[in-house]
Design a protein around this motif. Sequence first.
Motif, PDB file in Angstrom:
ATOM      1  N   TYR A  90       0.837  -1.194   0.000  1.00  0.00           N
ATOM      2  CA  TYR A  90       0.000   0.000   0.000  1.00  0.00           C
ATOM      3  C   TYR A  90       0.880   1.256   0.000  1.00  0.00           C
ATOM      4  N   GLY A  91       0.498   2.227  -0.805  1.00  0.00           N
ATOM      5  CA  GLY A  91       1.195   3.505  -0.820  1.00  0.00           C
ATOM      6  C   GLY A  91       2.365   3.576  -1.777  1.00  0.00           C
TER       7      GLY A  91
ATOM      8  N   LYS B 160       1.590   5.317  -5.393  1.00  0.00           N
ATOM      9  CA  LYS B 160       1.397   6.769  -5.322  1.00  0.00           C
ATOM     10  C   LYS B 160       2.722   7.484  -5.051  1.00  0.00           C
ATOM     11  N   LYS B 161       3.543   6.921  -4.168  1.00  0.00           N
ATOM     12  CA  LYS B 161       4.846   7.544  -3.880  1.00  0.00           C
ATOM     13  C   LYS B 161       5.722   7.573  -5.128  1.00  0.00           C
TER      14      LYS B 161
ATOM     15  N   TYR C 286      -5.843   6.483  -3.052  1.00  0.00           N
ATOM     16  CA  TYR C 286      -5.535   5.527  -1.982  1.00  0.00           C
ATOM     17  C   TYR C 286      -6.081   4.125  -2.271  1.00  0.00           C
TER      18      TYR C 286
END
Length: 331
Positions: free
Chosen positions: A25-26, A29-30, A108
């Motif tokens: 997760y994440g 996007k990073k 998200y």
Amino acid sequence: MAKSIIDSSEEKLHFAGHETFPLRYGWLKKAYDAVVEEEKSGISPGSIFNDEKSIATFGVGRNMVLSMKHWAIATSVLISREIPGERNSRISTGMLGDILFGEGLDPYLEHPGSLWLLHWMLASRPGRATAWHWAFNEFHEPSFDRELLRRRLTQRCEELVEAGRMGKGRSVSTSTIKRDIDCLIRTYYAGSKGSRRAPEDSIECPLAELGLIQAAGVGELFRFRRGPKASLPDAVFLFSVLDFWENIYPDRRSFSVEFLTFERGAPGQVFLMDEEAVADRLARLESLSGERLRWDESSGMRQLYMHDAVNVDRWEILREMYKQDLQAIAA
């Protein structure tokens, strides 16, 4: 008869790259945000992944930085292009990344359709995640363990070497195949509650929510969960049909249910859907596409047709899905 990986001579096949880490997760996007920031600053996009500052930028170790880059490219959130004469490939944002993160329609990954889209990008075509594509499109055992997967993938790699698909003198090592199989299972299977797992495995991959790999009895025996997929939005299924159509068979004007169920890289294979589940979905695509696609089962052939010279924008289909669902939530 469905084609195999070997038949896709236009694809450059890749194994490993994930550094043994499943997607987390994440990460996407990073990775996307970092590349966008470089573009705004006039820095060559993707340089951050090769920079010593990447550890501080992303807050993870060097191997995880490389894994983040791998998954972002494998899911088409980022696009990597090799340029003749240049040492490093050029990185740019992909359309899926732009929709999810750039336009902020699901940054998200809270919408169930987003996870199915990421899975589609991983498994629909060989390339950056060749083992993933092979597992969902060419491996059809009712149950399996890691060793069976390893043996079958090793056999396929030997065939690829003989066919000249791996490059002159290239082969895939046993350790690389083993790591790919381990990572593949951890991508889709979170483990049972109370199971003993290493600390790095405690953060499950978001794709485990799809439930595509399940335990098949006691021990380390697994199975793919085939059949209807209730959480798969019709809009994402339509996107997958159009993506398959436009990228693999752009000159065709119709597909049968059987073809879209059993052909390698087709929605039925990638989403592990049976023929009737695919037919049920196809029957709903005519209205969803604004009647630019036509479903016909009057002759008993059950065919999906695209009207001549009609181009259905698959990315706009996704935008509309997210916007409508966001409005429904807001209301």
